[in-house]
Write an enzyme that holds these catalytic residues in place. Structure first.
Site: not given
Ligand code: SER
Length: 320
Positions: A8, A10-12, A34-36, A142, A146
């Site tokens: 990941g 390229l993610g935040q 990353d996947i792209r 989510y 986690k």
């Molecule tokens: N920033 C994340 C979200 O809002 C929380 O882990 O999904």
């Protein structure tokens, strides 16, 4: 940490962590994946980059073997609002990717990091000064992934001796890469819209407090936690970390110190509002401070000043 693989990338988080780790550990010692593969990103063009879909355990193992890595930073995951819309994809990606990453770390004896989140808490969790060890009954997909991830961190450490480390990140605010589909994203969007239109319509309601942190602190703490001596770390599932507990009107006031005419209005998104209300107002970070010296540098005002400066540098129109 001598040779690091990052998923990941390229993610935040990844887009900033990758560059910082290349600076600290050497360009040839960080394998970004990353996947792209966009050709206009420094993550892709200025160092080692490999395509990797984290649900492909065979390819993941090949890369670990090929580059002889000793550290695994697993960031690839769906965020909360997207995961609510696509629960099966969220489970398959968040849990499938994590299981492959943990398995390969067990097999090759790698040091391991993956983020948990304030999303691992739920409505029955104490809302203020949320303790390190407390009720974790999230009401989002989510959050389910986690909490499962945290349990797996404990399990792989206790059962197989994998050096697992993690934090429960709050909302992360950054000016490089936009987050994708999170509940805390309003606190990022608001700065872009303030500079573009001098106004912002928040999808999270007034008075909704959530923990947040500026990305430079998030990147630094990952490195600090990964460098900390293992025998100091009691919590192998994930540490509470946060730099501020804020509601939308707090960000409004902080922005108005720079843009006095900035206006905040509200059009609440019921899905994300419900998620936000199920999360704590303010978590307690004592364990992280005591066990490995966690100490964020940016509060809301310092972050706001830096966000606006950095975004203006990128050429966003300003009203000042
Ligand atoms: N920033 C994340 C979200 O809002 C929380 O882990 O999904």
């Amino acid at each position: 940490m001598k040779k690091i693989i990052i998923t990941g990338a390229l993610g935040q988080i990844g887009s900033e962590l990758t560059l910082k780790m290349r600076e600290l550990y050497g360009k040839d010692n960080v394998v970004a994946t990353d996947i792209r593969q966009p050709e206009d990103s420094a993550v892709v063009t200025e160092g080692i980059f490999e395509l990797l879909d984290v649900t492909d355990g065979v390819r993941m193992r090949e890369l670990v073997e090929q580059y002889q890595v000793d550290t695994f930073i697993h960031l690839a995951a769906l965020l909360s609002a997207v995961a609510e819309a696509k629960p099966l994809l969220a489970w398959n990606l968040n849990m499938g990717g994590l299981m492959h990453a943990l398995e390969v770390s067990r097999e090759y004896g790698l040091k391991f990091f993956t983020p948990s989140s304030i999303g691992a808490f739920g409505p029955q969790t104490p809302k203020d000064q949320t303790p390190q060890v407390t009720v974790q009954r999230p009401t989002t997909m989510y959050g389910v992934t986690k909490v499962s991830g945290e349990l797996l961190g404990d399990y792989y450490f206790q059962k197989f001796g994998v050096d697992t480390r993690s934090v429960r990140f709050p909302g992360l605010i950054s000016h490089e890469t936009l987050p994708g589909g999170g509940t805390t994203d309003y606190a990022v969007d608001i700065y872009y819209e303030a500079l573009k239109h001098n106004t912002y319509t928040s999808f999270i309601d007034k008075g909704t407090y959530m923990d947040m942190m500026y990305m430079p602190d998030a990147v630094d703490l990952i490195i600090q936690l990964m460098e900390a001596p293992g025998d100091q770390l009691i919590n192998r599932n994930a540490y509470n970390v946060s730099a501020m507990s804020i509601a939308p009107e707090d960000v409004e006031r902080a922005i108005q110190k720079h843009l006095p005419d900035f206006k905040l209005t509200y059009a609440v998104d019921p899905v994300r509002q419900r998620i936000a209300e199920s999360w704590p107002n303010a978590i307690d970070t004592l364990a992280a401070r005591q066990e490995w010296g966690f100490k964020p540098k940016y509060d809301l005002d310092q972050m706001t000043a830096d966000m606006l400066t950095q975004l203006k540098k990128k050429g966003l129109p300003a009203f000042v």
